[in-house]
Motif scaffolding. Sequence first.
Motif, mmCIF file in Angstrom:
data_model
loop_
_atom_site.group_PDB
_atom_site.id
_atom_site.type_symbol
_atom_site.label_atom_id
_atom_site.label_comp_id
_atom_site.label_asym_id
_atom_site.label_seq_id
_atom_site.Cartn_x
_atom_site.Cartn_y
_atom_site.Cartn_z
ATOM 1 N N UNK A 66 5.158 19.877 14.630
ATOM 2 C CA UNK A 66 5.982 19.073 13.740
ATOM 3 C C UNK A 66 5.848 17.601 14.097
ATOM 4 N N UNK A 67 6.208 16.745 13.158
ATOM 5 C CA UNK A 67 6.206 15.312 13.379
ATOM 6 C C UNK A 67 7.248 14.693 12.463
ATOM 7 N N UNK A 68 7.958 13.701 12.953
ATOM 8 C CA UNK A 68 8.888 12.934 12.138
ATOM 9 C C UNK A 68 8.836 11.506 12.635
ATOM 10 N N UNK A 69 8.737 10.552 11.711
ATOM 11 C CA UNK A 69 8.635 9.162 12.131
ATOM 12 C C UNK A 69 9.182 8.248 11.045
ATOM 13 N N UNK A 70 9.817 7.171 11.471
ATOM 14 C CA UNK A 70 10.156 6.057 10.580
ATOM 15 C C UNK A 70 9.015 5.059 10.695
ATOM 16 N N UNK A 71 8.325 4.819 9.599
ATOM 17 C CA UNK A 71 7.160 3.948 9.593
ATOM 18 C C UNK A 71 7.545 2.603 8.982
ATOM 19 N N UNK A 72 7.216 1.509 9.663
ATOM 20 C CA UNK A 72 7.351 0.157 9.135
ATOM 21 C C UNK A 72 6.019 -0.528 9.361
ATOM 22 N N UNK A 73 5.430 -1.073 8.292
ATOM 23 C CA UNK A 73 4.076 -1.594 8.396
ATOM 24 C C UNK A 73 3.827 -2.690 7.356
ATOM 25 N N UNK A 74 2.684 -3.335 7.438
ATOM 26 C CA UNK A 74 2.279 -4.377 6.498
ATOM 27 C C UNK A 74 2.076 -3.773 5.108
ATOM 28 N N UNK A 75 2.567 -4.452 4.070
ATOM 29 C CA UNK A 75 2.415 -3.995 2.690
ATOM 30 C C UNK A 75 1.831 -5.131 1.855
ATOM 31 N N UNK A 76 1.062 -4.770 0.827
ATOM 32 C CA UNK A 76 0.466 -5.781 -0.045
ATOM 33 C C UNK A 76 0.274 -5.203 -1.439
ATOM 34 N N UNK A 77 0.083 -6.100 -2.409
ATOM 35 C CA UNK A 77 -0.215 -5.678 -3.773
ATOM 36 C C UNK A 77 -1.084 -6.727 -4.461
ATOM 37 N N UNK A 78 -1.842 -6.285 -5.457
ATOM 38 C CA UNK A 78 -2.651 -7.172 -6.293
ATOM 39 C C UNK A 78 -2.633 -6.607 -7.704
ATOM 40 N N UNK A 79 -2.744 -7.481 -8.686
ATOM 41 C CA UNK A 79 -2.705 -6.983 -10.054
ATOM 42 C C UNK A 79 -3.182 -7.995 -11.070
ATOM 43 N N UNK A 80 -3.299 -7.507 -12.290
ATOM 44 C CA UNK A 80 -3.704 -8.333 -13.410
ATOM 45 C C UNK A 80 -3.145 -7.726 -14.692
ATOM 46 N N UNK A 81 -3.175 -8.489 -15.772
ATOM 47 C CA UNK A 81 -2.675 -7.952 -17.026
ATOM 48 C C UNK A 81 -2.750 -8.961 -18.161
ATOM 49 N N UNK A 82 -2.181 -8.556 -19.286
ATOM 50 C CA UNK A 82 -2.147 -9.387 -20.490
ATOM 51 C C UNK A 82 -0.704 -9.676 -20.852
ATOM 52 N N UNK A 83 -0.467 -10.860 -21.411
ATOM 53 C CA UNK A 83 0.862 -11.238 -21.879
ATOM 54 C C UNK A 83 0.766 -11.683 -23.329
ATOM 55 N N UNK A 84 1.830 -11.413 -24.076
ATOM 56 C CA UNK A 84 1.936 -11.878 -25.461
ATOM 57 C C UNK A 84 3.317 -12.498 -25.627
ATOM 58 N N UNK A 85 3.348 -13.774 -25.957
ATOM 59 C CA UNK A 85 4.609 -14.504 -26.126
ATOM 60 C C UNK A 85 5.145 -14.287 -27.530
ATOM 61 N N UNK A 86 6.278 -13.612 -27.630
ATOM 62 C CA UNK A 86 6.935 -13.414 -28.924
ATOM 63 C C UNK A 86 7.565 -14.723 -29.386
ATOM 64 N N UNK A 87 8.213 -15.417 -28.469
ATOM 65 C CA UNK A 87 8.738 -16.766 -28.714
ATOM 66 C C UNK A 87 8.777 -17.476 -27.364
#
Length: 146
Positions: A66-87
């Motif tokens: 068995x194993x049990x652990x509280x993990x705290x570590x480096x996190x990151x994200x990257x992304x892209x997308x499209x936007x449409x301005x209604x107003x």
Amino acid sequence: MIGQTSLITEGGSLPLDVTVMNGWSTLTNFWRDFFVTDALGIYAGGGFGVGGYQYAMTAANDVPLSSFSNVTTFAWQAGTGFVYAINDRITIDTGYRFFAMTPDSAPIFVDAPLGAALSFGQFTSALSASELLLSVRIYEPFRNWR
């Protein structure tokens, strides 16, 4: 999240049941919109910070691992997308984000007689996610209250 993996040993493969719960993250993000026309644009960006989760592993077939652990570590994200301005105050956003936490290891224990637990080694875990998003951005919703 619940899943299965295997522990590879000299004697073969041992199935393991894995549970990950209470995931969290705190990131500093940088995003930038680039409008191609007055209403249509693209965006890109990302962020970095810290994240964590609780990780539990038990061996299947009544094997006393068995194993049990509280993990705290480096996190990151990257992304892209499209936007449409209604107003000038409302924009529709559709995009993709990849989020990941760096791998961390947790000890594996063998249950021994009299309630003792002997260390068996380390088990490495890591989380990542791909997200497709559809959002509505509202800019300064309370500006008329000034």
